[in-house]
Write a protein that holds these residues in place. Structure first.
Motif, PDB file in Angstrom:
ATOM      1  N   UNK A  95       5.327   1.248  23.022  1.00 32.77           N
ATOM      2  CA  UNK A  95       4.768   1.114  21.676  1.00 32.77           C
ATOM      3  C   UNK A  95       5.277   2.217  20.749  1.00 32.77           C
ATOM      4  N   UNK A  96       5.360   3.445  21.267  1.00 32.91           N
ATOM      5  CA  UNK A  96       5.812   4.561  20.449  1.00 32.91           C
ATOM      6  C   UNK A  96       7.276   4.448  20.040  1.00 32.91           C
ATOM      7  N   UNK A  97       8.056   3.674  20.801  1.00 33.22           N
ATOM      8  CA  UNK A  97       9.479   3.532  20.492  1.00 33.22           C
ATOM      9  C   UNK A  97       9.735   2.531  19.368  1.00 33.22           C
ATOM     10  N   UNK A  98       8.748   1.688  19.093  1.00 34.93           N
ATOM     11  CA  UNK A  98       8.967   0.606  18.120  1.00 34.93           C
ATOM     12  C   UNK A  98       9.436   1.110  16.744  1.00 34.93           C
ATOM     13  N   UNK A  99       8.755   2.110  16.138  1.00 39.90           N
ATOM     14  CA  UNK A  99       9.234   2.575  14.825  1.00 39.90           C
ATOM     15  C   UNK A  99      10.643   3.153  14.864  1.00 39.90           C
ATOM     16  N   UNK A 100      11.010   3.814  15.968  1.00 37.53           N
ATOM     17  CA  UNK A 100      12.355   4.374  16.083  1.00 37.53           C
ATOM     18  C   UNK A 100      13.380   3.248  16.117  1.00 37.53           C
ATOM     19  N   UNK A 101      13.086   2.241  16.942  1.00 40.84           N
ATOM     20  CA  UNK A 101      13.977   1.088  17.052  1.00 40.84           C
ATOM     21  C   UNK A 101      14.116   0.386  15.700  1.00 40.84           C
ATOM     22  N   UNK A 108       0.834  -1.198   0.000  1.00 43.41           N
ATOM     23  CA  UNK A 108       0.000   0.000   0.000  1.00 43.41           C
ATOM     24  C   UNK A 108       0.875   1.257   0.000  1.00 43.41           C
ATOM     25  N   UNK A 109       1.917   1.255   0.854  1.00 49.20           N
ATOM     26  CA  UNK A 109       2.799   2.423   0.938  1.00 49.20           C
ATOM     27  C   UNK A 109       3.522   2.646  -0.385  1.00 49.20           C
ATOM     28  N   UNK A 110       3.983   1.558  -1.026  1.00 51.45           N
ATOM     29  CA  UNK A 110       4.647   1.668  -2.332  1.00 51.45           C
ATOM     30  C   UNK A 110       3.702   2.270  -3.363  1.00 51.45           C
ATOM     31  N   UNK A 111       2.471   1.724  -3.363  1.00 52.21           N
ATOM     32  CA  UNK A 111       1.466   2.171  -4.321  1.00 52.21           C
ATOM     33  C   UNK A 111       1.191   3.668  -4.154  1.00 52.21           C
ATOM     34  N   UNK A 112       1.009   4.082  -2.878  1.00 52.58           N
ATOM     35  CA  UNK A 112       0.650   5.474  -2.612  1.00 52.58           C
ATOM     36  C   UNK A 112       1.797   6.428  -2.955  1.00 52.58           C
ATOM     37  N   UNK A 113       2.992   6.087  -2.476  1.00 50.12           N
ATOM     38  CA  UNK A 113       4.117   7.018  -2.594  1.00 50.12           C
ATOM     39  C   UNK A 113       4.687   7.042  -4.012  1.00 50.12           C
ATOM     40  N   UNK A 149      11.185   7.855  13.240  1.00 53.97           N
ATOM     41  CA  UNK A 149      11.680   6.698  12.499  1.00 53.97           C
ATOM     42  C   UNK A 149      11.797   6.999  11.010  1.00 53.97           C
ATOM     43  N   UNK A 150      10.764   7.663  10.459  1.00 53.53           N
ATOM     44  CA  UNK A 150      10.754   7.987   9.020  1.00 53.53           C
ATOM     45  C   UNK A 150      11.883   8.952   8.682  1.00 53.53           C
ATOM     46  N   UNK A 151      12.107   9.941   9.550  1.00 54.94           N
ATOM     47  CA  UNK A 151      13.180  10.898   9.332  1.00 54.94           C
ATOM     48  C   UNK A 151      14.541  10.197   9.333  1.00 54.94           C
ATOM     49  N   UNK A 152      14.749   9.334  10.331  1.00 57.91           N
ATOM     50  CA  UNK A 152      16.006   8.581  10.404  1.00 57.91           C
ATOM     51  C   UNK A 152      16.194   7.748   9.146  1.00 57.91           C
ATOM     52  N   UNK A 153      15.087   7.096   8.743  1.00 58.43           N
ATOM     53  CA  UNK A 153      15.134   6.194   7.604  1.00 58.43           C
ATOM     54  C   UNK A 153      15.499   6.937   6.325  1.00 58.43           C
ATOM     55  N   UNK A 154      14.900   8.101   6.108  1.00 58.03           N
ATOM     56  CA  UNK A 154      15.095   8.789   4.840  1.00 58.03           C
ATOM     57  C   UNK A 154      16.286   9.731   4.826  1.00 58.03           C
ATOM     58  N   UNK A 195       8.722   9.012   3.441  1.00 58.38           N
ATOM     59  CA  UNK A 195       7.271   8.964   3.292  1.00 58.38           C
ATOM     60  C   UNK A 195       6.770   7.525   3.237  1.00 58.38           C
ATOM     61  N   UNK A 196       7.513   6.694   2.513  1.00 58.47           N
ATOM     62  CA  UNK A 196       7.142   5.285   2.392  1.00 58.47           C
ATOM     63  C   UNK A 196       7.160   4.629   3.770  1.00 58.47           C
ATOM     64  N   UNK A 197       8.214   4.901   4.554  1.00 64.11           N
ATOM     65  CA  UNK A 197       8.339   4.372   5.915  1.00 64.11           C
ATOM     66  C   UNK A 197       7.161   4.830   6.768  1.00 64.11           C
ATOM     67  N   UNK A 198       6.827   6.130   6.650  1.00 62.30           N
ATOM     68  CA  UNK A 198       5.759   6.708   7.462  1.00 62.30           C
ATOM     69  C   UNK A 198       4.418   6.057   7.156  1.00 62.30           C
ATOM     70  N   UNK A 199       4.081   5.987   5.878  1.00 60.01           N
ATOM     71  CA  UNK A 199       2.788   5.424   5.483  1.00 60.01           C
ATOM     72  C   UNK A 199       2.694   3.954   5.887  1.00 60.01           C
ATOM     73  N   UNK A 200       3.769   3.217   5.634  1.00 60.34           N
ATOM     74  CA  UNK A 200       3.748   1.797   5.957  1.00 60.34           C
ATOM     75  C   UNK A 200       3.572   1.581   7.456  1.00 60.34           C
ATOM     76  N   UNK A 201       4.322   2.337   8.273  1.00 62.32           N
ATOM     77  CA  UNK A 201       4.259   2.128   9.710  1.00 62.32           C
ATOM     78  C   UNK A 201       2.966   2.622  10.346  1.00 62.32           C
ATOM     79  N   UNK A 202       2.411   3.700   9.817  1.00 64.69           N
ATOM     80  CA  UNK A 202       1.127   4.157  10.354  1.00 64.69           C
ATOM     81  C   UNK A 202       0.083   3.063  10.154  1.00 64.69           C
ATOM     82  N   UNK A 203       0.015   2.516   8.953  1.00 66.26           N
ATOM     83  CA  UNK A 203      -0.942   1.455   8.667  1.00 66.26           C
ATOM     84  C   UNK A 203      -0.697   0.238   9.539  1.00 66.26           C
ATOM     85  N   UNK A 204       0.539  -0.212   9.545  1.00 68.55           N
ATOM     86  CA  UNK A 204       0.906  -1.453  10.219  1.00 68.55           C
ATOM     87  C   UNK A 204       0.697  -1.355  11.723  1.00 68.55           C
ATOM     88  N   UNK A 205       1.259  -0.309  12.323  1.00 75.70           N
ATOM     89  CA  UNK A 205       1.244  -0.229  13.784  1.00 75.70           C
ATOM     90  C   UNK A 205      -0.163   0.034  14.327  1.00 75.70           C
TER      91      UNK A 205
END
Lengths: 319, 77
Positions: free
Chosen positions: A251-257, A7-12, A212-217, A28-38
């Motif tokens: 729970x909030x730390x999971x995407x950062x980790x 879904x994140x790939x499709x959207x972004x 997490x998204x900022x670190x990732x990108x 952005x891809x990280x953000x969209x994917x993690x919002x949906x997933x988490x």
């Protein structure tokens, strides 16, 4: 969880038409994917747990731990700490209530340390995002840190550093209202839990995903590795220090980790950061200051910081 | 009817206060509503997890926001 990636790939890349492998599209891809997933996982887990109502009330824990010897109460306190949810506002009444029941200070501390670090919601989310191995490591070390922290405080005999008024409070007989009965009641209760818990956590999780998204990108792996990689012998105590003023729930730390591990940072360093952010925090300290004299608060912080640092070094050495 | 909401810091307690006040107004029930923040008093009721609700001296709820239907039952009883 493949569907959230797709879904994140499709959207972004599809709908927004961004080129792959740029900092912006990656973040952005990280953000969209993690919002949906988490959020999907969070709602599912909270609903299922709410339905079966495995959550324990602190009042019940107090009854279980009161008047037992330390061989029973220490392991029981860390174990129950892991499965008993309470909001940080309740840590003061909980602390007083435990002491009033004759539960030793060290055991009470062990419970207070473990409870924010480990809870069933974080455990399920950790398994599905970071895998079983990291989850087991996290849970076991969380229990050990709670146990060690509690035992050290117990050994030091610091009861005189608890505020005097605490010892004078007498607790009334607990008359606990009954839990939900029947299918309909349980469903309603579970939905109510979803509303309450997601309502409490969503902001922390969104901020966590944003970081997490900022670190990732945007943060290059080499740069991160130079400061926090295995080359830097002080990376572990440094992450603990960084984590003390910061606060988030597990729970909030999971995407950062997730983002940090993907960059190749050592597991022990990441673990130390997560535990420090979750277990040591300014709001919690201000809360505990109401019942502890500052000397004991300093001991509490130091014992926790040292044991988390040791855990970090240990896991960097093993993995 | 004398209703007390037990709790210290978090927004949850205010949510419960408002819930009870609104329901009582809607049902036309005469109540006196009070927020209890004193730790000794809260623990005196045997409550450790807040928010808690006390009606005419009896604890009817502890640890979380009650359901609206529950509040209605209390007010009618």
């Amino acid at each position: 969880m493949e569907i959230f990636t797709q879904f994140a790939d499709w959207l972004v890349y599809g709908v927004l038409g961004l080129a792959p492998a740029t900092p912006l599209s990656g973040a952005l891809q990280f953000f969209v994917e993690d919002v949906g997933k988490i959020f999907f996982l969070l709602i599912l887990v909270v609903f299922v747990i709410g339905f079966f109502r495995s959550m324990l009330a602190p009042e019940r824990v107090r009854k279980m731990l009161g008047g037992r010897n330390r061989w029973f109460s220490f392991p029981a306190a860390v174990g129950l700490g892991a499965v008993t949810p309470f909001c940080s506002c309740s840590s003061v009444p909980l602390f007083i209530g435990f002491l009033e029941a004759g539960i030793p200070l060290g055991v009470t501390m062990a419970f207070l340390i473990t409870s924010p670090m480990i809870n069933e919601i974080a455990v399920f989310l950790l398994i599905s995002t970071l895998g079983l191995e990291f989850t087991v490591v996290y849970v076991v070390t969380g229990l050990v840190v709670g146990l060690v922290g509690g035992l050290v405080i117990d050994r030091l005999r610091l009861e005189h550093w608890v505020e005097d008024y605490v010892w004078k409070i007498r607790m009334g007989e607990t008359a606990l209202p009954e839990g939900p009965h029947g299918l309909r009641d349980r469903l309603n209760y579970a939905l109510e839990q979803v509303r309450e818990i997601v309502g409490r956590l969503w902001l922390y999780i969104l901020i966590g995903i944003g970081i997490g998204a900022f670190l990732h990108g945007y943060v290059p792996a080499e740069q991160l590795m130079r400061y926090a990689g295995p080359e830097n012998p002080f990376a572990v105590p440094l992450s603990v220090l960084i984590g003390i003023p910061l606060y988030s729930n597990a729970t909030g730390m999971i995407p950062v980790v997730e983002a940090l591990l993907a960059k190749g940072l050592p597991v022990g360093t990441v673990l130390a950061l997560m535990m420090s952010v979750v277990a040591l925090s300014l709001p919690e300290m201000m809360m505990l200051k109401k019942v502890l004299k500052w000397q004991l608060l300093v001991v509490f912080i130091s014992v926790l910081a040292v044991s988390i640092t040791l855990v970090g070094y240990l896991f960097n050495a093993i993995f | 009817m004398e209703i007390k909401v037990l709790g210290g810091c978090c927004g949850n307690c205010d949510t419960v206060m408002k819930m009870v006040a609104d329901k009582a107004a809607a049902l036309g029930v005469e109540i006196s509503l009070e927020k209890v923040t004193d730790m000794a008093a809260i623990l005196g009721y045997g409550v450790m997890s807040t928010p808690g609700v006390v009606i005419d001296g009896k604890v009817v709820h502890a640890g979380g926001i009650p359901k609206p239907s529950q509040v209605e039952v209390w007010l009618k009883g």
